[in-house]
Design a protein around this motif. Structure first.
Motif, PDB file in Angstrom:
ATOM      1  N   ARG A 150       0.824  -1.044  -0.144  1.00  0.00           N
ATOM      2  CA  ARG A 150      -0.110   0.043   0.010  1.00  0.00           C
ATOM      3  C   ARG A 150       0.899   1.326  -0.162  1.00  0.00           C
ATOM      4  NH1 ARG A 150      -5.252   1.785   1.839  1.00  0.00           N
ATOM      5  NH2 ARG A 150      -5.114   3.861   2.863  1.00  0.00           N
ATOM      6  N   GLY A 151       0.797   1.963  -1.089  1.00  0.00           N
ATOM      7  CA  GLY A 151       1.651   3.055  -0.924  1.00  0.00           C
ATOM      8  C   GLY A 151       2.704   2.684  -1.940  1.00  0.00           C
ATOM      9  N   ASP A 152       3.806   3.710  -2.341  1.00  0.00           N
ATOM     10  CA  ASP A 152       5.008   3.742  -3.155  1.00  0.00           C
ATOM     11  C   ASP A 152       6.263   3.572  -2.206  1.00  0.00           C
ATOM     12  OD1 ASP A 152       6.843   3.566  -5.116  1.00  0.00           O
ATOM     13  OD2 ASP A 152       5.770   5.709  -5.890  1.00  0.00           O
ATOM     14  N   PRO A 153       6.939   2.697  -2.380  1.00  0.00           N
ATOM     15  CA  PRO A 153       8.178   2.853  -1.488  1.00  0.00           C
ATOM     16  C   PRO A 153       9.031   3.899  -2.025  1.00  0.00           C
ATOM     17  CG  PRO A 153       7.744   0.612  -2.260  1.00  0.00           C
ATOM     18  CD  PRO A 153       6.620   1.618  -2.911  1.00  0.00           C
ATOM     19  N   ALA A 154       9.066   4.293  -3.098  1.00  0.00           N
ATOM     20  CA  ALA A 154       9.834   5.475  -3.822  1.00  0.00           C
ATOM     21  C   ALA A 154       9.626   6.791  -2.963  1.00  0.00           C
ATOM     22  CB  ALA A 154       9.549   5.733  -5.333  1.00  0.00           C
ATOM     23  N   THR A 155       8.325   6.596  -2.450  1.00  0.00           N
ATOM     24  CA  THR A 155       7.949   7.814  -1.669  1.00  0.00           C
ATOM     25  C   THR A 155       8.623   8.034  -0.049  1.00  0.00           C
ATOM     26  OG1 THR A 155       5.877   7.224  -0.853  1.00  0.00           O
ATOM     27  CG2 THR A 155       6.158   8.480  -2.985  1.00  0.00           C
ATOM     28  N   ASN A 156       8.925   6.667   0.192  1.00  0.00           N
ATOM     29  CA  ASN A 156       9.563   6.399   1.680  1.00  0.00           C
ATOM     30  C   ASN A 156       8.513   6.546   2.465  1.00  0.00           C
ATOM     31  OD1 ASN A 156      12.078   6.228   0.973  1.00  0.00           O
ATOM     32  ND2 ASN A 156      12.890   8.302   1.549  1.00  0.00           N
ATOM     33  N   LYS A 157       7.182   6.335   1.990  1.00  0.00           N
ATOM     34  CA  LYS A 157       5.999   6.215   2.974  1.00  0.00           C
ATOM     35  C   LYS A 157       5.105   5.061   2.230  1.00  0.00           C
ATOM     36  CE  LYS A 157       2.549   9.627   4.294  1.00  0.00           C
ATOM     37  NZ  LYS A 157       2.453  10.153   5.830  1.00  0.00           N
ATOM     38  N   ALA A 207       4.564   5.443   7.966  1.00  0.00           N
ATOM     39  CA  ALA A 207       3.079   5.382   7.539  1.00  0.00           C
ATOM     40  C   ALA A 207       2.212   4.893   8.953  1.00  0.00           C
ATOM     41  CB  ALA A 207       2.845   4.279   6.664  1.00  0.00           C
ATOM     42  N   ALA A 208       2.066   5.789   9.795  1.00  0.00           N
ATOM     43  CA  ALA A 208       1.281   5.531  11.124  1.00  0.00           C
ATOM     44  C   ALA A 208      -0.095   5.070  11.105  1.00  0.00           C
ATOM     45  CB  ALA A 208       1.603   6.748  12.046  1.00  0.00           C
ATOM     46  N   PRO A 209      -0.730   5.430  10.053  1.00  0.00           N
ATOM     47  CA  PRO A 209      -2.157   4.982   9.897  1.00  0.00           C
ATOM     48  C   PRO A 209      -2.281   3.627   9.808  1.00  0.00           C
ATOM     49  CG  PRO A 209      -2.097   7.087   8.873  1.00  0.00           C
ATOM     50  CD  PRO A 209      -0.544   6.648   9.013  1.00  0.00           C
ATOM     51  N   GLU A 210      -1.550   2.924   8.793  1.00  0.00           N
ATOM     52  CA  GLU A 210      -1.354   1.704   8.281  1.00  0.00           C
ATOM     53  C   GLU A 210      -1.017   0.819   9.590  1.00  0.00           C
ATOM     54  OE1 GLU A 210      -0.601   4.216   6.564  1.00  0.00           O
ATOM     55  OE2 GLU A 210      -1.771   3.838   4.699  1.00  0.00           O
ATOM     56  N   TYR A 211       0.016   1.511  10.332  1.00  0.00           N
ATOM     57  CA  TYR A 211       0.566   0.604  11.325  1.00  0.00           C
ATOM     58  C   TYR A 211      -0.671   0.620  12.617  1.00  0.00           C
ATOM     59  CZ  TYR A 211       2.642   0.238  16.052  1.00  0.00           C
ATOM     60  OH  TYR A 211       3.003  -0.182  17.365  1.00  0.00           O
ATOM     61  N   MET A 212      -1.164   1.869  12.898  1.00  0.00           N
ATOM     62  CA  MET A 212      -2.191   1.959  13.943  1.00  0.00           C
ATOM     63  C   MET A 212      -3.130   0.980  13.812  1.00  0.00           C
ATOM     64  SD  MET A 212      -0.750   3.670  16.753  1.00  0.00           S
ATOM     65  CE  MET A 212      -2.039   4.396  17.456  1.00  0.00           C
ATOM     66  N   MET A 213      -3.750   1.198  12.769  1.00  0.00           N
ATOM     67  CA  MET A 213      -4.936   0.666  12.350  1.00  0.00           C
ATOM     68  C   MET A 213      -4.850  -0.995  11.947  1.00  0.00           C
ATOM     69  SD  MET A 213      -8.044   1.509  12.081  1.00  0.00           S
ATOM     70  CE  MET A 213      -9.526   0.480  12.064  1.00  0.00           C
ATOM     71  N   GLY A 214      -3.633  -1.237  11.551  1.00  0.00           N
ATOM     72  CA  GLY A 214      -3.088  -2.673  11.269  1.00  0.00           C
ATOM     73  C   GLY A 214      -2.988  -3.332  12.379  1.00  0.00           C
ATOM     74  N   ARG A 215      -2.594  -2.866  13.380  1.00  0.00           N
ATOM     75  CA  ARG A 215      -2.210  -3.540  14.854  1.00  0.00           C
ATOM     76  C   ARG A 215      -3.791  -3.939  15.200  1.00  0.00           C
ATOM     77  NH1 ARG A 215       0.543   0.098  19.380  1.00  0.00           N
ATOM     78  NH2 ARG A 215      -0.493  -0.689  21.110  1.00  0.00           N
ATOM     79  N   ARG A 216      -4.656  -2.944  15.237  1.00  0.00           N
ATOM     80  CA  ARG A 216      -6.179  -3.204  15.537  1.00  0.00           C
ATOM     81  C   ARG A 216      -6.720  -4.535  15.032  1.00  0.00           C
ATOM     82  NH1 ARG A 216      -9.212   2.390  16.319  1.00  0.00           N
ATOM     83  NH2 ARG A 216      -7.730   2.938  17.373  1.00  0.00           N
ATOM     84  N   LEU A 217      -6.533  -4.198  13.516  1.00  0.00           N
ATOM     85  CA  LEU A 217      -7.332  -5.389  12.643  1.00  0.00           C
ATOM     86  C   LEU A 217      -6.539  -6.703  13.057  1.00  0.00           C
ATOM     87  CD1 LEU A 217      -7.251  -2.956   9.298  1.00  0.00           C
ATOM     88  CD2 LEU A 217      -9.379  -3.840  11.003  1.00  0.00           C
ATOM     89  N   ILE A 218      -5.314  -6.686  13.240  1.00  0.00           N
ATOM     90  CA  ILE A 218      -4.761  -7.781  13.423  1.00  0.00           C
ATOM     91  C   ILE A 218      -5.114  -8.657  14.626  1.00  0.00           C
ATOM     92  CG2 ILE A 218      -2.262  -9.004  13.960  1.00  0.00           C
ATOM     93  CD1 ILE A 218      -1.016  -6.623  12.174  1.00  0.00           C
TER      94      ILE A 218
END
Lengths: 106, 413
Positions: free
Chosen positions: B354-361, B380-391
């Protein structure tokens, strides 16, 4: 050096002199103020040092960074004035700062 | 809280002085334990945070006072007796005593093992030369810092998190850095080829030379007797003023094993951090514990695990059973990149970018049988924070939704 007032969710008040250069989070943890877990130790990685800055201090505590902004967005009970206390650096400017602590850290 | 929680005449001993030990001492008081707490640590320091050692402590941004887990006053205030620079050599479970290196004994009513882990040593020629270092303790970093000067050559053995974090600090400090990795890619033990590739490129762009499939054979000294070369298995001699060996850690299980407690890959505990001995508990890096989330036994090397297991163990010691069942999380800072990891990706069958590694995000989500099991998030804090909850929710989300950045993470539920 700045005198910072930390108010626990229960209303208990802690007035602490914090050295310049430390973070608002470190001022609390070093003085055993409960309510800030700060699991990651100030790396802006965990959102467990969430606090609420009183309205009159919001301008002086500086801009919210991108990473902090998004971490806060997912923290429990975000309100006006929400900050991650590890990202607020203490300076003379903050003498008198008042922050409130949430009921629980995410 | 039960009556047992107050136990004013009892002594609870904590062996070890890392994150888990410090938290356990604090949590015992929060649970209402009023008896004596003794914290026995092998290092000379009060409990301190290890993550900054390879980051801000190494770079010099933080001094020792800023890495303490709790301020030194805490131990007096919480009435925690600390015995530092003290090694425990034996547990006598029948007598309920510990034998210390000095020969003294220390009695306990309940015992918590928070012995952590130690660096894996490489038995190669020259690994003990002046200039070669491991990184686990404050003393290790203090020893390494003296040679940490611009223009010097640093050879790092091992492309894991420690190796790459030190590479980032060293390069930013003007050292010439070479990383030798035995495997086909860096971070192979902990993450996907996609993330390994990203970090390899990040480091190369900043001037770090990464040599994969390259094993170290020996270190050689110069005429002054100090380290001068790292010699690879292929016979290449790489100039080295300093070397760091970062090839993983091993749990400290010997005390428990010698006392007859089960300890293969860690001290075996249940979800309440209890060993098979009703008076002995364990928490942190040294434990082999059940994960309800992943339905298997695991051992974790992380701050979060140390803190949360310590809380669980302290509660159980006070008769208050609260099962430990959390989504593991980790982080790593390299240059201006913050990698945040939630969950364990081991065994994934699908990776979604999700997102483009070339943008470092960007973020990489790992699925197994359609269930989200882990996320690696770079800036990418939203992916991390929401990901943690979804996991934690064992969420099933379609890959095409996860990768679609027009759908916000909050809408992923």
């Amino acid at each position: 050096m700045a005198k910072i007032t930390y108010i626990e969710h229960s209303g208990k008040i802690h007035e602490i002199e914090v050295e310049n250069g430390l973070s608002v989070m470190e001022g609390a943890v070093n003085n055993l103020v409960p309510g800030l877990d700060a699991d990651c130790g100030g790396a802006c990685a965990c959102a467990t040092c969430h606090c609420y800055v009183e309205p009159e201090w919001r301008a002086k505590t500086g801009e919210i960074g991108d990473m902090e902004e998004t971490m806060l967005d997912f923290a429990e009970a975000r309100q006006e004035g929400s900050r991650l206390s590890c990202q607020i650096k203490v300076s003379d400017e903050l003498d008198g700062l008042v922050v409130k602590l949430p009921e629980a850290q995410f | 809280m039960t009556d047992a929680a107050t136990s004013p005449n009892e002594t609870y001993v904590i062996v070890g002085a890392g994150h888990a030990a410090g938290q356990l001492a604090a949590s015992l008081r929060q649970e209402g334990f009023e008896g004596k707490i003794v914290l026995v640590g092998e290092e000379a320091q009060l409990p301190y945070q290890r993550p900054p050692l390879s980051k801000k402590y190494l770079s010099g941004e933080f001094g020792l006072e800023r890495v303490y887990f709790k301020p030194p006053d805490f131990y007096d205030a919480a009435k925690v007796e600390t015995r530092l620079a003290t090694r425990v050599t034996r547990i006598d479970r029948d007598a309920k005593t510990l034998t210390l290196e000095s020969g003294d004994t220390l009695g306990y009513n309940k015992l918590a093992l928070t012995t952590g882990s130690r660096v894996r040593k490489l038995p190669i020629l020259g690994a003990d030369l002046a200039g070669t270092h491991y990184l686990r303790t404050v003393d290790d970093v203090d020893g390494m810092r003296s040679g940490f000067e611009p223009g010097k050559s640093l050879v790092i053995i091992g492309g894991g998190y420690i190796g790459l974090e030190v590479a980032a600090v060293a390069t930013s400090h003007g050292l010439k850095v070479t990383v030798l990795e035995m495997e086909s890619r860096v971070l192979k033990r902990v993450t996907s080829p996609e993330l390994s590739g990203f970090f390899e490129e990040v480091h190369c762009t900043r001037g770090v030379e990464i040599k994969c499939k390259t094993a170290i054979a020996a270190f050689e000294s110069g005429s002054d007797g100090k380290l001068a070369f790292a010699v690879t298995a292929d016979g290449e001699k790489i100039p080295a003023d300093i070397a760091l060996l970062g090839v993983g850690i091993l749990p400290n299980t010997e005390l428990a094993a010698e006392a007859g407690l089960e300890a293969q890959n860690g001290v075996r505990v249940d979800e309440f951090c209890r060993t098979a001995d009703p008076d002995i508990f364990a928490a942190g890096d040294c434990t082999d514990h059940p994960s309800a989330l992943y339905d298997r036994r695991i051992r974790l090397e992380s701050v979060h695990n140390a803190l949360e297991q310590a809380k669980t163990a302290a509660a159980a010691m006070c008769g208050n059973l609260k099962a430990y069942d959390q989504v593991p999380w980790f982080w790593s800072d390299q240059y201006d990149l913050k990698l945040q990891i939630a969950g364990l990706s081991t065994g994934y069958d699908t990776v979604v970018q999700r997102g483009d590694p070339a943008t470092n995000k960007f973020a990489l989500f790992y699925l197994k049988d359609s269930v989200l099991i882990a996320v690696d998030a770079v800036n990418a804090a939203p992916e991390y924070m929401m990901g943690r909850r979804l996991i934690g929710d064992r969420a099933i989300i379609a890959p095409e939704r996860l990768s679609d950045t027009s759908i916000s993470m909050k809408e992923m539920v």
